[in-house]
Design a protein around this motif. Sequence first.
Motif, short mmCIF file in Angstrom:
data_model
loop_
_atom_site.label_atom_id
_atom_site.label_comp_id
_atom_site.label_asym_id
_atom_site.label_seq_id
_atom_site.Cartn_x
_atom_site.Cartn_y
_atom_site.Cartn_z
N GLY A 186 0.79 -1.22 0.00
CA GLY A 186 0.00 0.00 0.00
C GLY A 186 0.82 1.27 0.00
N GLY A 187 2.15 1.16 -0.15
CA GLY A 187 3.00 2.34 -0.05
C GLY A 187 3.83 2.61 -1.28
N GLU A 188 4.95 3.31 -1.08
CA GLU A 188 5.85 3.70 -2.16
C GLU A 188 7.23 3.07 -1.96
OE1 GLU A 188 5.12 8.23 -3.55
OE2 GLU A 188 5.81 8.02 -1.49
N SER A 189 7.86 2.68 -3.05
CA SER A 189 9.28 2.36 -3.02
C SER A 189 10.07 3.66 -3.04
CB SER A 189 9.66 1.51 -4.23
OG SER A 189 9.48 2.26 -5.42
N LEU A 190 11.37 3.55 -2.81
CA LEU A 190 12.22 4.74 -2.94
C LEU A 190 12.22 5.23 -4.38
CD1 LEU A 190 14.06 6.58 -1.22
CD2 LEU A 190 15.99 5.23 -2.04
N ALA A 191 12.13 4.29 -5.33
CA ALA A 191 12.07 4.66 -6.74
C ALA A 191 10.83 5.50 -7.04
CB ALA A 191 12.07 3.41 -7.61
N MET A 192 9.71 5.14 -6.44
CA MET A 192 8.48 5.90 -6.64
C MET A 192 8.58 7.28 -6.00
SD MET A 192 5.99 2.64 -5.90
CE MET A 192 4.41 3.46 -5.93
N THR A 193 9.26 7.36 -4.86
CA THR A 193 9.50 8.65 -4.23
C THR A 193 10.35 9.53 -5.14
OG1 THR A 193 9.44 7.55 -2.07
CG2 THR A 193 10.34 9.78 -2.13
N ALA A 194 11.39 8.94 -5.72
CA ALA A 194 12.26 9.68 -6.64
C ALA A 194 11.49 10.15 -7.87
CB ALA A 194 13.44 8.81 -7.06
N ASP A 195 10.52 9.35 -8.31
CA ASP A 195 9.76 9.71 -9.51
C ASP A 195 8.97 11.00 -9.32
OD1 ASP A 195 10.68 7.58 -10.97
OD2 ASP A 195 8.92 6.32 -10.65
N ARG A 196 8.61 11.32 -8.08
CA ARG A 196 7.89 12.59 -7.85
C ARG A 196 8.83 13.70 -7.40
NH1 ARG A 196 7.41 12.67 -2.13
NH2 ARG A 196 6.90 10.67 -1.16
N LEU A 197 9.91 13.32 -6.71
CA LEU A 197 10.78 14.35 -6.15
C LEU A 197 11.80 14.88 -7.15
CD1 LEU A 197 12.23 14.53 -2.62
CD2 LEU A 197 13.72 14.99 -4.56
N VAL A 198 12.45 14.01 -7.91
CA VAL A 198 13.51 14.46 -8.80
C VAL A 198 12.99 15.42 -9.88
CG1 VAL A 198 15.27 13.74 -10.47
CG2 VAL A 198 15.01 12.51 -8.30
N PRO A 199 11.83 15.16 -10.51
CA PRO A 199 11.31 16.15 -11.46
C PRO A 199 10.99 17.50 -10.79
CG PRO A 199 10.29 14.03 -11.85
CD PRO A 199 11.05 13.91 -10.56
N TYR A 200 10.46 17.46 -9.57
CA TYR A 200 10.19 18.71 -8.85
C TYR A 200 11.50 19.46 -8.59
CZ TYR A 200 8.70 21.97 -5.23
OH TYR A 200 8.46 23.12 -4.50
N TYR A 201 12.52 18.72 -8.17
CA TYR A 201 13.83 19.33 -7.96
C TYR A 201 14.33 19.99 -9.25
CZ TYR A 201 18.84 19.83 -7.55
OH TYR A 201 20.11 20.35 -7.59
N ALA A 202 14.24 19.24 -10.36
CA ALA A 202 14.76 19.75 -11.63
C ALA A 202 14.00 20.97 -12.11
CB ALA A 202 14.71 18.64 -12.68
N GLN A 203 12.67 21.00 -11.87
CA GLN A 203 11.85 22.08 -12.40
C GLN A 203 11.77 23.29 -11.47
OE1 GLN A 203 8.09 20.11 -13.11
NE2 GLN A 203 9.06 18.55 -14.39
N GLU A 204 11.80 23.05 -10.15
CA GLU A 204 11.52 24.13 -9.21
C GLU A 204 12.72 24.56 -8.35
OE1 GLU A 204 8.71 25.68 -9.32
OE2 GLU A 204 7.71 24.30 -10.70
N ILE A 205 13.56 23.62 -7.98
CA ILE A 205 14.65 23.95 -7.05
C ILE A 205 15.96 24.24 -7.79
CG2 ILE A 205 16.03 23.14 -5.10
CD1 ILE A 205 13.62 21.43 -4.24
#
Length: 212
Positions: free
Chosen positions: A125-144
């Motif tokens: 019912g949760g996320e792998s680290l890969a799934m976490t990266a799938d949402r975080l890395v694009p945000y980092y690239a686009q916003e941070i």
Amino acid sequence: MTERTLVLVRHGQSYDNEQDLFSGLRDPDLTSQGVAEAIQAGRQLLDLGFRFDLAFTSELARAQRTLTLILAELGLSTLEVRQSGALNERDYGELAGLNKEEARGRWGVQQVRLWRKSYDAVPPGGESLAMTADRLVPYYAQEIAPQVQEGKRTLVVAHGNSLRSLVMHLDKLSAQDVADVHLATTQILVYRFDEAGAVLDKQSILTDVRRS
């Protein structure tokens, strides 16, 4: 010369940390130790001469409060702060709220370690680290990252696993290597970048308040 600096900080000790519980998207507050850790992190950043132009944090209280306490110590309480669910802790699904020993008793030591440390394993019912990266890395690239490259001294306060996924990206770690990455509460990571966005150097700082 443009200063391209990114500082990452994990939140201070939460009540779930204190009880060795899986948090995930649960929203516990900081313990008194967590408050002390955040204040000390702010003092250490001040002593080291850090100033910031912009900060990012998650939608969860433990990270937001840690950031607030750090900024107060820096005299930057009015600094612009951007919040995003992309920086939230990974979703631990059915493990959330369970004591880690309880989880090991239910699913086994090796399985729980895989869920906690591996890149691909998905807790029920949760996320792998890969799934976490799938949402975080694009945000980092686009916003941070663009803010950092413009020379804005940027602070990010988030969570153990969300930051692990970002460290994996920045340090170009393999799925095997990231299993050994651990960030202590209020551990500080400092990255400096060249004009092309490549990492020039990295510094790790532990706060003096360290009991867990």
